[in-house]
Scaffold this motif. Structure first.
Motif, PDB file in Angstrom:
ATOM      1  N   ASN A 104     -37.801 -12.047  -7.410  1.00  0.00           N
ATOM      2  CA  ASN A 104     -38.781 -12.158  -8.236  1.00  0.00           C
ATOM      3  C   ASN A 104     -40.343 -11.589  -7.764  1.00  0.00           C
ATOM      4  OD1 ASN A 104     -37.374 -14.021  -9.852  1.00  0.00           O
ATOM      5  ND2 ASN A 104     -37.790 -15.703  -8.411  1.00  0.00           N
ATOM      6  N   PHE A 105     -40.103 -10.775  -6.773  1.00  0.00           N
ATOM      7  CA  PHE A 105     -41.386 -10.312  -6.094  1.00  0.00           C
ATOM      8  C   PHE A 105     -42.030  -9.308  -7.016  1.00  0.00           C
ATOM      9  CE2 PHE A 105     -40.183 -11.158  -1.370  1.00  0.00           C
ATOM     10  CZ  PHE A 105     -40.403 -12.164  -1.411  1.00  0.00           C
ATOM     11  N   LYS A 106     -43.164  -9.141  -6.941  1.00  0.00           N
ATOM     12  CA  LYS A 106     -43.840  -8.235  -7.830  1.00  0.00           C
ATOM     13  C   LYS A 106     -43.431  -6.750  -7.801  1.00  0.00           C
ATOM     14  CE  LYS A 106     -48.106  -6.472  -6.980  1.00  0.00           C
ATOM     15  NZ  LYS A 106     -49.763  -6.336  -6.604  1.00  0.00           N
ATOM     16  N   HIS A 107     -43.104  -6.157  -6.785  1.00  0.00           N
ATOM     17  CA  HIS A 107     -42.470  -4.689  -6.756  1.00  0.00           C
ATOM     18  C   HIS A 107     -41.058  -4.696  -7.087  1.00  0.00           C
ATOM     19  CE1 HIS A 107     -46.616  -3.392  -5.374  1.00  0.00           C
ATOM     20  NE2 HIS A 107     -46.408  -4.051  -4.448  1.00  0.00           N
ATOM     21  N   GLN A 108     -40.482  -5.636  -7.126  1.00  0.00           N
ATOM     22  CA  GLN A 108     -39.125  -5.488  -7.680  1.00  0.00           C
ATOM     23  C   GLN A 108     -38.841  -5.226  -9.206  1.00  0.00           C
ATOM     24  OE1 GLN A 108     -36.296  -5.483  -5.798  1.00  0.00           O
ATOM     25  NE2 GLN A 108     -37.557  -5.451  -4.028  1.00  0.00           N
ATOM     26  N   PRO A 109     -37.875  -4.322  -9.572  1.00  0.00           N
ATOM     27  CA  PRO A 109     -37.755  -4.433 -11.189  1.00  0.00           C
ATOM     28  C   PRO A 109     -37.509  -5.663 -11.721  1.00  0.00           C
ATOM     29  CG  PRO A 109     -36.401  -2.717 -10.068  1.00  0.00           C
ATOM     30  CD  PRO A 109     -37.152  -3.746  -8.956  1.00  0.00           C
ATOM     31  N   ARG A 110     -37.983  -5.881 -12.734  1.00  0.00           N
ATOM     32  CA  ARG A 110     -37.773  -7.024 -13.745  1.00  0.00           C
ATOM     33  C   ARG A 110     -36.360  -7.134 -14.214  1.00  0.00           C
ATOM     34  NH1 ARG A 110     -41.756 -10.528 -14.022  1.00  0.00           N
ATOM     35  NH2 ARG A 110     -43.804  -9.674 -14.207  1.00  0.00           N
ATOM     36  N   ILE A 111     -35.738  -8.073 -14.074  1.00  0.00           N
ATOM     37  CA  ILE A 111     -34.474  -8.306 -14.453  1.00  0.00           C
ATOM     38  C   ILE A 111     -34.225  -9.590 -15.324  1.00  0.00           C
ATOM     39  CG2 ILE A 111     -33.314  -7.046 -12.833  1.00  0.00           C
ATOM     40  CD1 ILE A 111     -32.451  -9.666 -11.171  1.00  0.00           C
ATOM     41  N   SER A 112     -33.109  -9.737 -16.096  1.00  0.00           N
ATOM     42  CA  SER A 112     -33.064 -10.868 -16.830  1.00  0.00           C
ATOM     43  C   SER A 112     -32.545 -11.970 -15.872  1.00  0.00           C
ATOM     44  CB  SER A 112     -31.913 -10.713 -18.174  1.00  0.00           C
ATOM     45  OG  SER A 112     -30.693 -10.313 -17.559  1.00  0.00           O
ATOM     46  N   ARG A 113     -32.343 -13.195 -16.397  1.00  0.00           N
ATOM     47  CA  ARG A 113     -31.763 -14.260 -15.756  1.00  0.00           C
ATOM     48  C   ARG A 113     -30.311 -14.121 -15.541  1.00  0.00           C
ATOM     49  NH1 ARG A 113     -33.273 -20.056 -15.354  1.00  0.00           N
ATOM     50  NH2 ARG A 113     -35.306 -19.260 -16.172  1.00  0.00           N
ATOM     51  N   ALA A 114     -29.467 -13.479 -16.609  1.00  0.00           N
ATOM     52  CA  ALA A 114     -28.084 -13.418 -16.471  1.00  0.00           C
ATOM     53  C   ALA A 114     -27.831 -12.269 -15.417  1.00  0.00           C
ATOM     54  CB  ALA A 114     -27.624 -12.775 -17.620  1.00  0.00           C
ATOM     55  N   GLU A 115     -28.869 -11.221 -15.164  1.00  0.00           N
ATOM     56  CA  GLU A 115     -28.683 -10.259 -14.340  1.00  0.00           C
ATOM     57  C   GLU A 115     -28.969 -10.649 -12.923  1.00  0.00           C
ATOM     58  OE1 GLU A 115     -28.128  -6.688 -12.216  1.00  0.00           O
ATOM     59  OE2 GLU A 115     -27.206  -7.230 -14.048  1.00  0.00           O
ATOM     60  N   ARG A 116     -29.885 -11.453 -12.904  1.00  0.00           N
ATOM     61  CA  ARG A 116     -30.302 -12.257 -11.506  1.00  0.00           C
ATOM     62  C   ARG A 116     -29.183 -12.926 -11.075  1.00  0.00           C
ATOM     63  NH1 ARG A 116     -34.601 -16.970 -10.777  1.00  0.00           N
ATOM     64  NH2 ARG A 116     -33.589 -17.860  -9.111  1.00  0.00           N
TER      65      ARG A 116
END
Length: 164
Positions: A104-116
């Motif tokens: 969830n850090f700002k510099h991490q690429p955004r991912i869906s809940r399922a991918e998380r």
């Protein structure tokens, strides 16, 4: 030593001084290829953790250069993870939530809940903690606690994981 792949992480003639003129180490050069494992061995106080901090971008060398993907390392890179040698799981989060925390850090690429969830499951499996995913950090002994810390780095999109 030959490197079939282009080095992911490279240090060239690195020196680190705690105080001017008193190097902890000097003239250290190394290359780490993708999927390569490097182990640093040495006595207490010889600079192993300090070198790892330089490679992770937490400290700057007194001399020499560190590169990640051929770019100079001047600060921590979002595609690199450092796992500290002391168990540092957040006690108010379950093991799986600790592993997911860095996603969830700002510099991490955004991912869906399922991918998380997929990444967390893979990371826990990779470090042998699938059966402890819902455990609290206080329920883990030393080895599993350290594995949980490793899982926090494995769960991110990091291309390199440095463990002190």
């Amino acid at each position: 030593m030959s490197y079939p792949d282009k080095p992911l992480l490279r240090a060239e003639r690195v020196r680190y001084d705690y105080s001017p003129g008193q190097p902890v180490f000097e003239d250290v050069s190394l290359q780490i290829a993708p999927r390569e494992i490097l182990v640093l061995l040495g006595g207490s106080g010889c600079g192993k953790s300090t070198l790892l901090r330089l490679l992770a971008g937490l400290n700057r060398p007194s001399a020499g250069y560190v590169y990640f993907h051929d770019a100079p390392v001047e600060r921590p890179h979002p595609r690199s993870a450092l796992i500290f040698q002391q168990a540092s799981l957040l006690p108010w989060l379950k093991v799986s939530d600790n592993v997911a925390y860095g996603l969830n850090f700002k510099h991490q690429p955004r991912i869906s809940r399922a991918e998380r969830n997929v990444r967390v499951t893979r990371a826990l499996s990779a470090v042998g903690l699938s059966s402890h995913s819902k455990a609290w950090p206080t329920e883990l002994s030393g080895g599993p606690g350290a594995a949980g810390c490793t899982g926090t780095g494995v769960g991110t999109s990091a291309r390199t994981v440095v463990r002190g």
